[in-house]
Design an enzyme around this catalytic site. Structure first.
Site, PDB file in Angstrom:
ATOM      1  N   ASN A  12      -2.947  -7.546   5.065  1.00 54.74           N
ATOM      2  CA  ASN A  12      -3.805  -6.495   4.505  1.00 54.74           C
ATOM      3  C   ASN A  12      -4.682  -7.130   3.427  1.00 54.74           C
ATOM      4  O   ASN A  12      -4.206  -7.425   2.332  1.00 54.74           O
ATOM      5  CB  ASN A  12      -2.910  -5.391   3.927  1.00 54.74           C
ATOM      6  CG  ASN A  12      -3.719  -4.321   3.212  1.00 54.74           C
ATOM      7  OD1 ASN A  12      -4.941  -4.274   3.305  1.00 54.74           O
ATOM      8  ND2 ASN A  12      -3.022  -3.454   2.486  1.00 54.74           N
ATOM      9  N   LYS A  14      -7.088  -5.822   1.830  1.00 49.98           N
ATOM     10  CA  LYS A  14      -7.520  -4.847   0.812  1.00 49.98           C
ATOM     11  C   LYS A  14      -9.019  -5.005   0.535  1.00 49.98           C
ATOM     12  O   LYS A  14      -9.781  -5.264   1.447  1.00 49.98           O
ATOM     13  CB  LYS A  14      -6.666  -5.001  -0.455  1.00 49.98           C
ATOM     14  CG  LYS A  14      -5.167  -4.951  -0.130  1.00 49.98           C
ATOM     15  CD  LYS A  14      -4.302  -4.757  -1.337  1.00 49.98           C
ATOM     16  CE  LYS A  14      -2.842  -4.703  -0.889  1.00 49.98           C
ATOM     17  NZ  LYS A  14      -1.932  -4.359  -1.961  1.00 49.98           N
ATOM     18  N   HIS A 103      -1.490   4.032   3.225  1.00 47.14           N
ATOM     19  CA  HIS A 103      -1.124   3.017   2.239  1.00 47.14           C
ATOM     20  C   HIS A 103      -1.005   3.683   0.861  1.00 47.14           C
ATOM     21  O   HIS A 103      -1.780   4.578   0.532  1.00 47.14           O
ATOM     22  CB  HIS A 103      -2.174   1.906   2.213  1.00 47.14           C
ATOM     23  CG  HIS A 103      -1.717   0.717   1.423  1.00 47.14           C
ATOM     24  ND1 HIS A 103      -1.717   0.708   0.047  1.00 47.14           N
ATOM     25  CD2 HIS A 103      -1.201  -0.468   1.806  1.00 47.14           C
ATOM     26  CE1 HIS A 103      -1.230  -0.453  -0.372  1.00 47.14           C
ATOM     27  NE2 HIS A 103      -0.910  -1.188   0.679  1.00 47.14           N
ATOM     28  N   GLU A 105      -1.884   2.800  -1.967  1.00 45.91           N
ATOM     29  CA  GLU A 105      -3.112   2.768  -2.783  1.00 45.91           C
ATOM     30  C   GLU A 105      -4.058   3.889  -2.374  1.00 45.91           C
ATOM     31  O   GLU A 105      -4.781   4.434  -3.201  1.00 45.91           O
ATOM     32  CB  GLU A 105      -3.775   1.378  -2.670  1.00 45.91           C
ATOM     33  CG  GLU A 105      -2.988   0.339  -3.466  1.00 45.91           C
ATOM     34  CD  GLU A 105      -3.079  -1.075  -2.932  1.00 45.91           C
ATOM     35  OE1 GLU A 105      -3.967  -1.370  -2.108  1.00 45.91           O
ATOM     36  OE2 GLU A 105      -2.228  -1.899  -3.343  1.00 45.91           O
ATOM     37  N   GLU A 175       7.047   0.381   2.320  1.00 43.63           N
ATOM     38  CA  GLU A 175       6.455  -0.339   1.191  1.00 43.63           C
ATOM     39  C   GLU A 175       6.779   0.391  -0.112  1.00 43.63           C
ATOM     40  O   GLU A 175       6.049   1.310  -0.513  1.00 43.63           O
ATOM     41  CB  GLU A 175       4.933  -0.408   1.334  1.00 43.63           C
ATOM     42  CG  GLU A 175       4.454  -1.182   2.531  1.00 43.63           C
ATOM     43  CD  GLU A 175       3.063  -1.753   2.274  1.00 43.63           C
ATOM     44  OE1 GLU A 175       2.932  -2.973   2.334  1.00 43.63           O
ATOM     45  OE2 GLU A 175       2.143  -0.988   1.982  1.00 43.63           O
ATOM     46  N   GLY A 181       2.245  -5.832  -4.980  1.00 45.28           N
ATOM     47  CA  GLY A 181       1.391  -6.586  -5.894  1.00 45.28           C
ATOM     48  C   GLY A 181       2.038  -6.894  -7.226  1.00 45.28           C
ATOM     49  O   GLY A 181       1.358  -7.274  -8.178  1.00 45.28           O
ATOM     50  N   SER A 215       5.088  -7.602  -2.071  1.00 43.84           N
ATOM     51  CA  SER A 215       5.317  -8.959  -2.584  1.00 43.84           C
ATOM     52  C   SER A 215       6.005  -9.876  -1.572  1.00 43.84           C
ATOM     53  O   SER A 215       6.847 -10.704  -1.948  1.00 43.84           O
ATOM     54  CB  SER A 215       6.096  -8.904  -3.911  1.00 43.84           C
ATOM     55  OG  SER A 215       5.360  -8.171  -4.883  1.00 43.84           O
TER      56      SER A 215
HETATM   57  P1  PGA Z   1       1.418  -7.302  -1.655  1.00 40.69           P
HETATM   58  O1  PGA Z   1       0.770  -6.016  -0.941  1.00 40.69           O
HETATM   59  O2  PGA Z   1       1.958  -8.192  -0.558  1.00 40.69           O
HETATM   60  O3  PGA Z   1       0.285  -7.947  -2.405  1.00 40.69           O
HETATM   61  O4  PGA Z   1       2.505  -6.815  -2.538  1.00 40.69           O
HETATM   62  C1  PGA Z   1       1.380  -5.393   0.150  1.00 40.69           C
HETATM   63  C2  PGA Z   1       0.563  -4.207   0.620  1.00 40.69           C
HETATM   64  O5  PGA Z   1      -0.037  -3.535  -0.231  1.00 40.69           O
HETATM   65  O6  PGA Z   1       0.480  -3.917   1.805  1.00 40.69           O
END
Ligand code: PGA
Length: 258
Positions: A12, A14, A103, A105, A175, A181, A215
């Site tokens: 992803n 982003k 997601h 976010e 997730e 993140g 992460s």
């Molecule tokens: P990350 O993000 O691996 O940077 O923690 C995962 C995601 O948001 O899908």
């Protein structure tokens, strides 16, 4: 015998990479990944660049069949007055096959709700796209002991009422919001427990691939796969590093062969 669940490693990206930067990253990823996966149909690698980069990345992905193109969202209507949104027919013309929906976010910053996630999931399925439905609890919810109820509610809201043959095409990504993140990844045994819980949410989820995200990096990814309940990863930060992404795809293949 039930169909073995497919391994899936999804990058992803982003809101990172302009079209030209995305093209360079896709080139760096696709060659090694295609060589690694070869003709193993049980493992899929997918990359999810920003919408604007999809046309630039599509021709590269097309030359490397083990890599699939994924979008980061999809609207529930085919077209209409929905400023800022992208529909499934638009994605299909860019060779997109997978789409992330729900997601955290999107839920947190853009008002995505369980109802809109359900509508987006249904639209993806109607058009032959594979939805990767992201679910997960916040730190507050976990600390209040609400992890199970929140995750089950999200899964049921997105997938309830979807016909069994359609459901077989869905991918779910667990997730935990607090792990995204932050460098604070969820304990692999706990991720496996939640994956089992998700499978118990509805009948017919046995064959559905469940990813862990939050992460994920090469040094922790094999531990998620080893438990047998998690079938792959939804990877953010580490997926922008071509070498790290290729390593994780190799790890998915190796764990599958065990
Ligand atoms: P990350 O993000 O691996 O940077 O923690 C995962 C995601 O948001 O899908």
């Amino acid at each position: 015998m039930t169909r073995p669940r497919r391994r899936l490693v999804v990058g992803n990206w982003k809101m990172y990479r302009t079209p030209s930067q995305a093209e360079a990253l896709a080139r760096a990823i696709c060659d090694p990944v295609a060589r690694t996966v070869g003709d193993r149909a049980d493992v899929v690698a997918a990359i999810a660049p920003p919408f604007t980069a999809l046309p630039a990345v599509a021709p590269i992905v097309r030359l490397h069949p083990p890599v699939a193109l994924c979008a980061q969202n999809v609207h529930w209507e085919d077209e209409g007055a929905f400023t800022g949104e992208i529909s499934a027919p638009m994605l299909l013309e860019c060779d997109v096959r997978y789409v992330i929906v729900g997601h955290s976010e999107r839920r947190r910053y853009f008002g995505e709700t369980d109802a809109t996630v359900a509508a987006r999931t249904a639209a993806a399925l109607r058009h032959g796209l594979t939805p990767i439905v992201a679910v997960g609890e916040t730190l507050d919810e976990r600390e209040r002991g609400e992890t199970e109820t929140r995750v089950l509610a999200q899964v049921r809201a997105a997938l309830d009422g979807i016909a069994a043959e359609m459901l077989a095409r869905v991918v779910v990504a667990y997730e935990p919001v607090w792990a995204i993140g932050t460098g604070r990844n969820c304990d692999p045994a706990e991720a496996g427990r939640i994956a089992r819980l998700i499978r118990s949410a509805l009948p017919d989820l046995d064959a559905v691939s469940i990813l862990y995200g939050g992460s994920v990096k090469p040094d922790n990814f094999p531990a998620y796969l080893a438990g047998g309940d998690v079938d792959g990863g939804l990877v953010g930060g580490a997926s922008l590093d071509a070498d790290a992404f290729a390593v994780m795809v190799r790890q998915a293949l190796a764990e599958d062969a065990r």
